[in-house]
Design an enzyme around this catalytic site. Structure first.
Site, short mmCIF file in Angstrom:
data_model
loop_
_atom_site.label_atom_id
_atom_site.label_comp_id
_atom_site.label_asym_id
_atom_site.label_seq_id
_atom_site.Cartn_x
_atom_site.Cartn_y
_atom_site.Cartn_z
N LYS A 54 39.39 10.00 37.68
CA LYS A 54 40.78 9.78 38.08
C LYS A 54 40.94 8.37 38.65
O LYS A 54 41.90 7.67 38.34
CB LYS A 54 41.19 10.81 39.14
CG LYS A 54 41.47 12.18 38.56
CD LYS A 54 41.61 13.24 39.64
CE LYS A 54 41.72 14.62 38.99
NZ LYS A 54 41.54 15.72 39.94
N GLN A 98 41.67 17.43 45.91
CA GLN A 98 40.91 18.10 44.85
C GLN A 98 40.58 19.55 45.25
O GLN A 98 40.10 19.80 46.35
CB GLN A 98 39.61 17.31 44.60
CG GLN A 98 38.75 17.82 43.46
CD GLN A 98 39.35 17.59 42.08
OE1 GLN A 98 40.17 16.70 41.87
NE2 GLN A 98 38.96 18.41 41.11
N ASP A 121 50.41 17.08 42.08
CA ASP A 121 49.86 18.31 41.51
C ASP A 121 50.93 19.40 41.39
O ASP A 121 50.66 20.46 40.81
CB ASP A 121 48.78 18.88 42.44
CG ASP A 121 47.38 18.51 41.99
OD1 ASP A 121 47.18 18.32 40.78
OD2 ASP A 121 46.50 18.42 42.86
N1 GUN Z 1 40.59 20.81 40.34
C1 GUN Z 1 40.52 20.92 38.98
N2 GUN Z 1 41.66 20.45 38.41
C2 GUN Z 1 42.45 20.06 39.42
C3 GUN Z 1 43.76 19.47 39.46
O1 GUN Z 1 44.44 19.27 38.44
N3 GUN Z 1 44.23 19.21 40.71
C4 GUN Z 1 43.53 19.48 41.84
N4 GUN Z 1 44.09 19.18 43.00
N5 GUN Z 1 42.32 20.00 41.83
C5 GUN Z 1 41.79 20.29 40.63
#
Ligand code: GUN
Length: 297
Positions: A54, A98, A121
């Site tokens: 990311k 995350q 998100d």
């Molecule tokens: N863990 C796995 N995929 C994601 C996501 O898209 N957002 C977040 N916050 N955690 C994740």
């Protein structure tokens, strides 16, 4: 019939190109780069890989990446204090904590602290509620990517039978809402669903993310179905392999023979998620700077 394989990488590349242009325009207009903060608590290896990817993608798109890595035993109030600091920081347009968080932390309470205008998100109560109510919302990246792929391929989804397998807050629940908003007839299936093969056999669209390798067999799918596989599962290594293969929730080799279209794993749905995260970040940045919505995203 052999299915069309939906190329998530190509889709993501096109999206990233547009995002790069919008990010450059944002910097021209405001004198600063749009910023995404990612918070990782603990040392989960898969999460570490995601967070690194990311960060790299954010910088490559011409945005600022802020990374916070905290130990697994971080107390709740410290994590909440960090989220509040990021809420108040004008250089931060998007905040991603995350998931999953270590078990000692109250995930729902942390999520509820995120400023909804920075919630890239789409998991705060405000954004989840806005999505259900059909209002403008920031929406979780993987389901939004799936919807973009489907609309790109099919145009109008009205009246199609869609089955979503999985009911997580990041995937299944927002996915069902997005398909409903596109006028699909939506069924949500999950671990307690009786007779999943029968439920799936009537689906024109199948979207799955449950984290069970090869759960969905080829002959459970109707010929002509469009299948989006959001599963990312690592198998145990075979003899001679250092790491196990990454596979989806659908038995791809069986399904590819008779469905209309399917996303491979890797290179399908997962390839689009980070591009959509960047899209949400630039949308949040434009809105929060009073520039309205960036066009064409
Ligand atoms: N863990 C796995 N995929 C994601 C996501 O898209 N957002 C977040 N916050 N955690 C994740």
């Amino acid at each position: 019939m052999t299915a069309v394989q939906i190329d998530g990488k190509a889709f993501a590349a096109k999206l990233r190109e547009k995002i790069g242009e919008k990010a450059a325009a944002f910097t021209d207009k405001t004198g600063r780069k749009a910023g995404l903060a990612v918070v990782l608590v603990g040392e989960d290896p898969a999460s570490q890989v995601y967070v690194r990817s990311k960060g790299k993608a954010t910088v490559a798109a011409g945005m600022e990446s802020f990374e916070y890595r905290l130990p697994a035993d971080t107390p709740q109030d410290e994590l909440v204090a960090l989220v509040r600091k990021l809420n108040a920081d004008d250089a931060v347009d998007g905040i991603l904590v995350q998931l999953p968080l270590p078990k000692n932390l109250d995930e729902k309470a942390v999520i509820a602290e995120i400023d909804p205008d920075k919630d890239v998100d789409g998991i705060t109560p405000t954004n989840a509620g806005r999505l259900v109510l059909g209002m403008d919302a920031l929406v979780s990246c993987t389901p939004l990517g799936c919807t973009m792929i489907l609309k790109d391929m099919l145009g109008d989804l009205s009246g199609m039978d869609a089955v979503v397998v999985g009911r997580s807050i990041l995937f299944g629940k927002p996915m069902a809402q997005l398909l409903l908003a596109e006028n699909c007839t939506v069924t949500m299936a999950h671990s307690r669903t009786r007779n999943l093969p029968e439920v799936l056999r009537r689906a024109d669209i199948v979207v799955a993310a449950v984290g069970v390798p090869f759960l969905i067999k080829g002959d459970w799918l109707k010929s002509g179905a469009i299948v989006l596989d959001g599963g990312i599962n690592r198998l145990d290594p075979e003899p001679g392999e250092e790491k196990g293969r990454i596979v989806g929730d659908v038995a791809f080799d069986e399904a590819v023979g008779h469905v209309r279209a399917i996303t491979p794993v890797p290179g399908g749905v997962g390839a689009t998620t980070i591009a959509v995260l960047l899209r949400n970040t630039i949308v949040a940045a434009y809105r929060n700077a009073g520039l309205g919505d960036p066009e064409g995203l």
